[in-house]
Enzyme design. Structure first.
Site, PDB file in Angstrom:
ATOM      1  N   GLU A 197       0.737  -1.438  -0.114  1.00 20.22           N
ATOM      2  CA  GLU A 197      -0.208  -0.170  -0.031  1.00 20.22           C
ATOM      3  C   GLU A 197       0.713   0.983   0.153  1.00 20.22           C
ATOM      4  O   GLU A 197       0.566   2.235  -0.926  1.00 20.22           O
ATOM      5  CB  GLU A 197      -0.616  -0.221   1.176  1.00 20.22           C
ATOM      6  N   ASP A 198       1.925   1.581   0.758  1.00 22.49           N
ATOM      7  CA  ASP A 198       2.659   2.718   0.575  1.00 22.49           C
ATOM      8  C   ASP A 198       4.282   2.575   0.650  1.00 22.49           C
ATOM      9  O   ASP A 198       4.567   3.675   0.761  1.00 22.49           O
ATOM     10  CB  ASP A 198       2.318   2.804   2.656  1.00 22.49           C
TER      11      ASP A 198
END
Ligand code: MN
Length: 740
Positions: free
Chosen positions: A76-77
């Site tokens: 996700e990051d």
């Protein structure tokens, strides 16, 4: 910052053979890729995955879950993609992280509807691997603990989502501790003013409440000892702010009227009998509040919660709650499914870890799937969000047999569900029911605590109608099965009759043909049926024409020689005969397209009259039932397409009267009835019956039973009545008798 070695130590304590290396590798991978990132608090980002992994280790989850906790945000990051992660950590972790990443995307959507749609996907995703739910909850818990660093709008949005979705899911999974913390944090951030106000109110009373609790605990302790009731702990608590707030709002009461503002909790050794012993001691010391006693031990909640709850009146008239449960029940009340897993896990050798996981998955599925099932039906996303909010607090219904046995049923269940829950046989032979001693219709919804007595008759059978008001799968399946069997038997019988009467036209004995199994089997095989009964059923359903069967049975030459059609004037005539023969409806009535000689009845519900558009339905024991095309019942039946038969009125009908009921709505003046009856008489129509009454709002209702020949005739009568001054409306009523 939490140290990775502390987390590993926790995992090893629960799983001595855990793959510690996996956790270390996950830690290094996460640290490497989140390097340089910071959280809103200014701390290094790594703090978050570490905290999530620690919560998971505390929940006693396995090393795969803990490693996933460390890696849950990398896709996700960071720049890492799912394939890279899979190459390093394998399919299992990749699948879990992928599930979590998909959920993470959801919160970034702004429109409420989009969010709802994605939440639906989330609930579905969660059930693919049960651990996704637990890891997601751990992730959310840490985010909520550190939410103060976010902007107010973001804080409100995340808090609302927590309150509406995550806390209820935790509740559904029996995770009391997780739910409480999520709720109070979300409450504080979503409604900061109300939180502060309520907090101040409770805090101002806290010293006094704590003093009362101390005294209560001491009194309980003394009395339990005096009565030799064993206990391991006595706790006291002031009600949590969020649950207090909800109660005040819902019941519109003040804090002084809350029965469980303070509560004492007795934890006993692991035998439920101590709980009941403790309860009797409590009821000896203080007066119980009627109807506040709840036995969640005798009737465990679906989410595994077990406890006895009672409210009593204390010394100064201050009511308080006492909860009583065993140590094991207490542990499960706090930790929910995770504890349930751990309890199983303790019984298993480490090699059999997978079994424990499977058990956990099944438990989570059992608790969340009804939710998914129910919401699958809901097309509209907004509606889904609403249903999710409501159904996360499901209420089972508990009812009793006259002998006191508890039957747990879903909301909306009826005596038929109850009957089938006792035993299939009881359901199949059910003829009626008593609830709390009173006879009730079978469609009555059962309420909590009802005593239900099922009346049976060994010769009774299920009715297809029941399908309209059962909620349990067991009842539904049994009824469907029975109806299918019954229909088949009926169809075979009808098929036999049709074949016999067809044979008669050829001047042959139908009985002999039916006994000629060898040749019938040949014909059946010709049609692609394995058995003669299948052929007969098909004839009964109207799918296979008896005339064609005769053709195949006799062979072309013999068929041509014996064919009665040559001698008869028209097929319609034989149709007319058949009707007369089977039901005596009159000289002529209804012809079935393509099939003559069928059992026909006129539907009582809509009582079709000659000239109206009609349609036939193959029905149990009644052959073809002919309905008005507009009939509501018929519309419901249209789903069973294979049982619909086209029918039409015979062309050369001899005029014959039929009774039809109509309702005339009039202004309330004198002479209305006389005016209407004379209008009817003017067009030479007989009135069989007429009744008038006046409604409260002053309108007149006149019910007239007429004798008409056909639809045209009826239409003429109706328009004649409409032209009478003072008549507001005329309506044809169904359900009139079809006898002439
Ligand atoms: Mn996260």
């Amino acid at each position: 910052m939490i140290r990775i070695e502390d987390i590993i130590a926790k995992v090893v304590r629960n799983y001595p053979n855990a793959d510690v290396n996996l956790i270390r590798r996950a830690y290094l991978f996460s640290a490497l890729h989140h390097r340089g990132q910071t959280r809103a608090s200014g701390e290094p980002y790594l703090v978050h995955p570490l905290a999530v992994a620690d919560i998971l280790a505390e929940m006693r989850l396995d090393e795969v879950s803990v490693a996933t906790g460390l890696l849950h945000d990398v896709v996700e990051d960071t720049l890492v993609d799912l394939e890279t992660l899979r190459a390093s950590f394998g399919d299992e972790i990749a699948l879990l992280v992928d599930g979590l990443t998909k959920i993470a995307h959801i919160s970034n959507l702004s429109k409420e509807e989009q969010q709802a749609e994605n939440l639906r996907k989330m609930v579905l995703a969660m059930t693919t691997d049960a651990r996704v739910v637990l890891i997601k909850l751990a992730d959310r818990l840490h985010n909520m603990r550190t939410i103060e660093y976010l902007r107010p709008e973001k804080r409100a949005r995340i808090s609302r989502e927590t309150l509406e979705i995550y806390a209820p899911i935790a509740h559904r999974l029996g995770m009391g501790k997780m739910r409480s913390e999520l709720e109070d944090l979300a409450f504080k951030n979503l409604y900061p003013d109300e939180y502060k106000k309520l907090e101040a109110e409770v805090e101002s009373r806290r010293p006094e409440l704590e003093k009362m609790l101390e005294k209560i605990k001491l009194t309980i302790e003394e009395n339990l000892k005096k009565n030799d009731v064993p206990f391991t702990q006595i706790q006291g608590r002031v009600k949590r702010l969020y649950s207090l707030w909800r109660k005040l709002k819902k019941r519109k009461i003040t804090i002084n009227e809350v029965y469980d503002l303070i509560a004492a909790r007795i934890i006993t050794p692991n035998d439920k009998k101590y709980c009941y012993l403790a309860l009797s001691v409590i009821h000896d010391i203080w007066t119980p509040v009627p109807e506040r006693f709840k036995d969640w031990i005798g009737m465990p909640r679906e989410n595994l919660y077990q406890s006895l709850h009672t409210s009593v009146i204390g010394e100064n008239g201050q009511p308080f709650e006492v909860q009583i449960r065993t140590e094991e029940m207490h542990y499960i009340a706090e930790e929910g499914v995770a504890a349930h897993w751990k309890y199983k896990e303790n019984l298993l050798k480490s090699k059999e870890d997978d079994k424990g996981l499977e058990e956990l998955r099944r438990t989570i599925e059992r608790l969340l799937l009804p939710l998914v099932e129910e919401t699958k039906e809901v097309k509209d996303s907004k509606e889904f969000l609403e249903s999710l909010k409501l159904d996360l607090y499901p209420k089972d219904v508990y009812a009793f047999t006259p002998m006191g046995k508890i039957i747990r049923l879903p909301r909306g269940a009826t005596p038929i569900d109850f009957a089938y829950a006792i035993h299939s046989e009881v359901g199949d032979t059910c003829t009626g029911a008593k609830i709390n001693g009173r006879i009730v219709p079978l469609r009555t919804e059962i309420k909590n605590g009802d005593v239900v007595e099922i009346l049976t008759n060994p010769s009774a059978h299920p009715s297809p109608d029941w399908l309209n008001y059962v909620t349990t799968a067991k009842a539904r399946n049994r009824i469907r099965h029975w109806v299918a069997e019954k229909q088949r038997a009926e169809s075979i019988e009808i098929g036999k009759k049709l074949l016999i009467s067809e044979a008669e036209k050829f001047r042959l004995s139908g009985k002999k043909i039916l006994a000629d199994e060898e040749n019938l089997k040949r014909v059946a095989n010709d049609y692609g049926f394995g058995r003669v009964d299948d052929l007969l059923a098909s004839i009964g359903y109207g799918k296979t024409l008896p005339r064609n069967v005769m053709a195949k049975y006799l062979g072309a030459e013999k068929f041509a020689e014996l064919d009665p059609e040559k001698k008869k004037e028209s097929a319609i005539q034989s149709g007319i005969k058949a009707v007369k023969k089977f039901i005596g409806l009159g000289d002529e009535a209804i012809v079935v397209k393509g099939v003559d000689n069928l059992l026909l009845t006129r539907a009582r519900c809509c009582n079709p009259i000659v000239g109206e558009e009609i349609i036939g339905y193959i029905s149990l024991g009644k052959g073809i039932v002919v309905h008005n095309k507009e009939c509501k019942n018929m519309k419901a039946l249209m789903v069973n397409k294979e049982r619909i038969v086209e029918v039409e009125w015979a062309k050369d009908i001899r005029q014959q009267v039929q009774a039809v009921k109509i309702m005339v709505v009039t202004e309330n003046r004198t002479g209305m009835l006389a005016g209407i009856t004379s209008a009817i008489a003017d067009i030479k129509t007989s009135i069989r019956d007429a009744r008038a009454r006046v409604s409260r709002d002053g309108r007149g209702f006149i019910e007239v039973t007429l004798e008409v020949f056909d639809k045209k005739h009826l239409d003429r009568v109706i328009s004649a009545i409409k032209s009478v001054s003072g008549v507001i409306d005329v309506e044809r009523l169904n359900n009139s008798a079809s006898k002439v």
